[in-house]
Design a protein around this motif. Structure first.
Motif, mmCIF file in Angstrom:
data_model
loop_
_atom_site.group_PDB
_atom_site.id
_atom_site.type_symbol
_atom_site.label_atom_id
_atom_site.label_comp_id
_atom_site.label_asym_id
_atom_site.label_seq_id
_atom_site.Cartn_x
_atom_site.Cartn_y
_atom_site.Cartn_z
ATOM 1 N N TYR A 18 0.831 -1.196 0.000
ATOM 2 C CA TYR A 18 0.000 0.000 0.000
ATOM 3 C C TYR A 18 0.873 1.257 0.000
ATOM 4 O O TYR A 18 0.777 2.097 -0.858
ATOM 5 C CB TYR A 18 -0.926 0.014 1.209
ATOM 6 C CG TYR A 18 -2.118 -0.912 1.075
ATOM 7 C CD1 TYR A 18 -2.504 -1.419 -0.168
ATOM 8 C CD2 TYR A 18 -2.860 -1.273 2.190
ATOM 9 C CE1 TYR A 18 -3.606 -2.249 -0.274
ATOM 10 C CE2 TYR A 18 -3.966 -2.099 2.079
ATOM 11 C CZ TYR A 18 -4.340 -2.591 0.837
ATOM 12 O OH TYR A 18 -5.427 -3.404 0.717
ATOM 13 N N TYR A 19 1.729 1.366 1.007
ATOM 14 C CA TYR A 19 2.616 2.538 1.026
ATOM 15 C C TYR A 19 3.877 2.271 1.834
ATOM 16 O O TYR A 19 3.936 1.324 2.635
ATOM 17 C CB TYR A 19 1.896 3.780 1.568
ATOM 18 C CG TYR A 19 1.499 3.680 3.021
ATOM 19 C CD1 TYR A 19 2.397 3.984 4.040
ATOM 20 C CD2 TYR A 19 0.222 3.286 3.386
ATOM 21 C CE1 TYR A 19 2.037 3.886 5.364
ATOM 22 C CE2 TYR A 19 -0.146 3.194 4.720
ATOM 23 C CZ TYR A 19 0.772 3.495 5.699
ATOM 24 O OH TYR A 19 0.422 3.400 7.017
ATOM 25 N N PHE A 20 4.849 3.101 1.593
ATOM 26 C CA PHE A 20 6.132 3.117 2.306
ATOM 27 C C PHE A 20 6.272 4.545 2.791
ATOM 28 O O PHE A 20 6.233 5.477 1.996
ATOM 29 C CB PHE A 20 7.237 2.748 1.312
ATOM 30 C CG PHE A 20 8.637 2.710 1.877
ATOM 31 C CD1 PHE A 20 9.275 1.500 2.130
ATOM 32 C CD2 PHE A 20 9.349 3.880 2.109
ATOM 33 C CE1 PHE A 20 10.581 1.457 2.624
ATOM 34 C CE2 PHE A 20 10.651 3.847 2.618
ATOM 35 C CZ PHE A 20 11.270 2.634 2.861
ATOM 36 N N ASP A 21 6.399 4.725 4.100
ATOM 37 C CA ASP A 21 6.472 6.084 4.644
ATOM 38 C C ASP A 21 7.684 6.184 5.557
ATOM 39 O O ASP A 21 7.846 5.373 6.474
ATOM 40 C CB ASP A 21 5.190 6.393 5.437
ATOM 41 C CG ASP A 21 5.240 7.772 6.068
ATOM 42 O OD1 ASP A 21 4.831 8.724 5.399
ATOM 43 O OD2 ASP A 21 5.717 7.895 7.213
ATOM 44 N N GLY A 45 -0.332 1.370 -8.013
ATOM 45 C CA GLY A 45 -1.159 2.168 -7.113
ATOM 46 C C GLY A 45 -0.545 2.392 -5.755
ATOM 47 O O GLY A 45 -1.148 3.027 -4.888
ATOM 48 N N ALA A 46 0.643 1.869 -5.526
ATOM 49 C CA ALA A 46 1.308 2.095 -4.240
ATOM 50 C C ALA A 46 2.010 3.450 -4.261
ATOM 51 O O ALA A 46 2.241 4.031 -5.317
ATOM 52 C CB ALA A 46 2.319 0.992 -3.980
ATOM 53 N N MET A 47 2.330 3.956 -3.090
ATOM 54 C CA MET A 47 3.056 5.212 -3.037
ATOM 55 C C MET A 47 4.129 5.146 -1.950
ATOM 56 O O MET A 47 4.102 4.292 -1.064
ATOM 57 C CB MET A 47 2.113 6.397 -2.789
ATOM 58 C CG MET A 47 1.594 6.545 -1.385
ATOM 59 S SD MET A 47 0.588 8.076 -1.213
ATOM 60 C CE MET A 47 1.776 9.366 -1.610
ATOM 61 N N VAL A 63 7.538 3.081 7.911
ATOM 62 C CA VAL A 63 6.356 2.226 7.942
ATOM 63 C C VAL A 63 6.197 1.614 6.554
ATOM 64 O O VAL A 63 6.245 2.339 5.549
ATOM 65 C CB VAL A 63 5.081 3.022 8.296
ATOM 66 C CG1 VAL A 63 3.863 2.109 8.318
ATOM 67 C CG2 VAL A 63 5.242 3.734 9.630
ATOM 68 N N MET A 84 1.551 -4.951 8.291
ATOM 69 C CA MET A 84 2.275 -3.689 8.240
ATOM 70 C C MET A 84 3.488 -3.800 9.165
ATOM 71 O O MET A 84 3.419 -4.435 10.206
ATOM 72 C CB MET A 84 1.393 -2.542 8.709
ATOM 73 C CG MET A 84 0.002 -2.519 8.087
ATOM 74 S SD MET A 84 -0.866 -0.984 8.463
ATOM 75 C CE MET A 84 -2.536 -1.422 7.937
ATOM 76 N N GLY A 137 -5.143 -4.744 9.447
ATOM 77 C CA GLY A 137 -5.461 -4.265 8.117
ATOM 78 C C GLY A 137 -6.915 -3.875 7.982
ATOM 79 O O GLY A 137 -7.691 -3.907 8.930
#
Lengths: 334, 334, 334, 334
Positions: B143-146, B209-211, B228, B235, B253
């Motif tokens: 989903y994402y990498f932050d 679609g990931a960011m 994260v 996660m 999730g």
């Protein structure tokens, strides 16, 4: 004694009702909601209150002086406008309305009629933000405002995480920092089947070279609610997850000197790391302070701390952020 | 036994020297630096090592098989290319070089000569990131990498905070997530007299679609080093400031179902909050593992885990981020 | 220039050696240890140092002015006494000796000869404890001193956790709080096959109604190193596990008034919760400050901050605690 | 449908009332308190409830099946006994009574009449403690139980901090660890004008070489609520201050082997540091589960999880601790 009606008895309405009900300076007379179950609950929670499923009746009730609106965002404008036109003071849930032009219409209507129009930016009434406001002058020139508000949950169906969570921090920014927002850039993504962005990052250009950044998310494994406000002299961190020492003020900073003596460029950086102070915060419910403020503003015809202009400032950024998101992070000038 | 020379003995060079010196599989024979004081320190730190102020001599020394480059970024390309042309294996400090085209030239040169070209992305060799790599398959769809990497200090004179701090996290992203970066949007600001951005936010569009998002700062009152990585099934949070339990894996999730039965749209959201596991991490210095990996890759002619392609991937984003910063946050396609 | 010899090159000796070696005010000339491997390491670590396996030779070496003792506890007395009799100044690892009478003998011998006798209570030289000492006067009357020092590991074979870990905190207590210890009660247990207590709780009666408590453990799943010092006006918390803000001073307290008006007893309690301040702490290695202090005390014939009396005070409590442990928690008067 | 009366509407009574009122399996019919203001509040909080200032009337009311007692400790026995004698089931606030013999009398009376006698050890009904109970079997042999419960405030007038705070943790110990308490040693102090100890440390000898220790305080600058339960195989930490991840289970431990080969004694220590797991905890109010449990025990004539024996076990330690405190930490055998 001010007579109050609340429209909307879902998630937030009961909190508003409890605080208006127990305040000695007003009388909570009416609660409206379209849902019968909620009306039953309202009747049980507030002995003697009149309940109705007709928003129209509520807005036009003769014995009501002020209308509190805690309905879905898309209905704020219509109900608030009707209430103002019926000569009621209005306290409307954040965000104030779904568009800048709607906000402007409400502000104009309230001004024309000399009515109090206030937006429920609850965080401004917390002891933490009130203390930050007092300390803001010690920060020097603003460098940046950085906020993270993330959690696992409550995915909304019709509004994105930007409209849901960012108003809190945008209202705090507007309250603490009296700088214009010149431009907004926003990126985000829709996950887990969501049709609206559930994670977003907003970058704001403020006047004077300062910037602000907001990270809002419904899809974080850990809860975060943290704001950093950094200035040339001091920096503040407000961490609302902490159960104590929520606010910390750092007497720390950096200054850089450039010189060009003897033909060679040199950069000298001075770091300053001083004491940290965590001010004691009184233990008062923000909503209680807010109710009191609303009543006093009506009584004395004073400008609310979270007035229509504040609500408008927040919506202006939300609208720009949404446009930026729709255009893949294009910079939107304000 | 591999014979090694180190060029650059400033901040990071001594750490490299210490680890190459004590490794039984190689011989640290030479240290080069333009500064005489540093050379004296090098001679004292590594008994018997040859020191020189001539980078040229170092690069071309007959009795050296591999050159380790720990000099300022702008010199990486020139020294690395000279070393490769003198038929030496190369380990170069991050970021690999100052431009994509420089990286590509180095990769081509190393390939042509069958030499090992590795980039010192030290974090990849930490037990935490190695463990994250093993666990990445359990996350489901990304989903994402932050990431947040912030501190008060070390302002650099000639490179921005993006080139200084972001390579760490970009290398981790590239290593953990095998998705292409499609576009980069970056915003930032120069404060406290700095001529290069000292705070910046990078937003990356990944395939599928990931960011990814990176917050890097030299001007934070508190130190943060947190990543994260959120997927559809699990996660992970890697907090490198923690002294224990640095890595946490959340079995949590969200899933959303939409339906349109009987003409009315409904959205059903399921939250899942399961156990959190913090895997035990061995207590090994990353640089030691990296030195071992470098020697083994040379010996067995294997592709390094942080090879030229990894270095290039990082620089490609850095270059795009810089362009975006220069154009006020314009989206830069890759 | 003072000439220094170190006896014992196990866990702590190398740290002492490094700090004495690099201090410009003395010359580290000799290192003694019974283990040949350690002597080889010593020779490699300190270029030009003389190494010997004979403690006797070390203690009597003509060209040595001061002896640093970092050997097992049971040998402290014998070596320190021999060194003093050979007219050397002495810095001895904590705890000073294995019994009160041994400490007294060492103190008398050092006084008779006008030699400096100092105990390596390293924590006293940390910036945190130095700052606590400065702030101690602001606390008002001491209420209590509470310390927890726990970890998973280093089980010792011949001394209990009390002799191993409590000296740190007892030395801090003695340094910060100038109150006599009137009585000691200690409880503990032997686990996991240990023949000496690996967890223990010490309760001390101090003069003036104050008390101190120490929890020491080798068998804790999480590491703790925390001291609370509470007074009638302020309270301090020193948490050495924190990587920043290790020291916090709370402007908080309680006062109680009793009255007996109109025949009925009433108790009125006032709580005061003020700001918390975390003083900035300089980033200096404690051992470096300690070495400097030792040299200055010898040079100027000043009383060390951690002198023989401090060492004795600590051992007096350790001895009483051990007796209490052996007698199932019997109160031991001092 | 069970008919319930509550006696005592001070601090805790309203929480009990709220939970009994909203439970569909019973009817909260009566609330008694000596204070008229509290009775007015009770009447407002619970629509239709009968209020009375006569404890006697309450205890003997014909239409009441169960009496809930939330009065000061010294009155528990008298009211509970009267209620039992009037053939009511009883749920009594912790601690069960002011002496062991009072507890025994209550237990006997309840048994004789076949009535349910339960003690309000609320913590046993938290998800955290329920999960700890399930995990306790994985710990292996118990090594120790260590608890800290400290805060700034609520000084009590007539009972010491031991009787006020320790029952929580003693009840948890009794529930999790089925070992007899053989002896109690307690130390403490009276500060700030308090006439009863406001800080105390309890050390318990348990069967099988295990021990337990409790630190309770009304005078701590920071709030602590932490329990460590360590066994030969695993260790658990329950930190109730944390807003998430309150419970952590460590797969860590130590084992020691002694041998005596070739005449020399050797000790070998093995440390094991495995993963940490933080189990997901459901978000349910403990008091709600407790009310349900009380009703079910009455209905099915089952033994409550916090029955009279549990209450007695807690009071037995409290009584011994008080005696030990009065005798300066003398060891009291049970």
């Amino acid at each position: 004694m001010l007579r109050v009606g609340i429209i909307g008895y879902g998630y937030w309405g009961p909190n508003l009702a409890r605080n208006f009900h127990r305040h000695p300076g007003c009388q909570l007379k009416l609660i409206a909601d379209l849902d019968l179950g909620r009306l039953q609950k309202a009747a049980a929670d507030v002995p003697g209150v009149h309940v109705t499923a007709s928003v129209n009746d509520a807005v036009n009730a003769r014995d009501i002086d002020a209308i509190i609106i805690a309905t879905p965002i898309r209905t704020h404008f219509r109900i608030a406008l009707a209430a103002l036109k019926a000569d009621k003071h209005v306290l409307v849930e954040k965000p104030m309305a779904a568009s800048v032009s709607d906000c402007e219409t409400l502000i104009a209507e309230a001004e024309r009629r000399g009515l109090t129009l206030m937006v429920d930016h609850t965080f401004l009434f917390t002891e933490a933000v009130q203390t930050m406001k007092k300390l803001a002058v010690e920060l020097g020139d603003l460098y940046y405002f950085d906020s993270v508000r993330a959690n696992l949950g409550l995915f909304q169906r019709d509004v994105s995480v930007v409209w849901d969570l960012a108003p809190h921090d945008l209202a705090i920014l507007h309250y603490l920092v009296e700088l214009p927002v010149d431009a907004v850039t926003a990126t985000g993504a829709c996950h887990a089947g969501s049709r609206v962005p559930n994670i977003a990052y907003l970058s704001l250009e403020l006047g004077g070279g300062a910037m602000a950044h907001f990270h809002v998310s419904w899809l974080s494994p850990v809860k975060s609610r943290r704001i950093v406000v950094a200035g040339s002299r001091k920096m503040m961190v407000f961490d609302d997850i902490e159960t104590s020492e929520k606010l910390k003020v750092y007497d720390s900073g950096v200054s850089i000197k450039h010189d060009n003596e003897d033909g060679e460029y040199r950069m000298q950086v001075d770091y300053r790391t001083g004491d940290m102070v965590s001010p004691a915060l009184a233990n008062r419910e923000a909503l209680q302070s807010e109710v009191e403020h609303f009543l006093r503003c009506i009584d004395r015809q004073e400008k609310p701390l979270s007035d229509g202009q504040g609500g408008l400032a927040v919506v202006r950024v939300l609208e720009a952020a949404q446009r930026s998101l729709e255009r893949n992070g294009e910079r939107v000038l304000l």
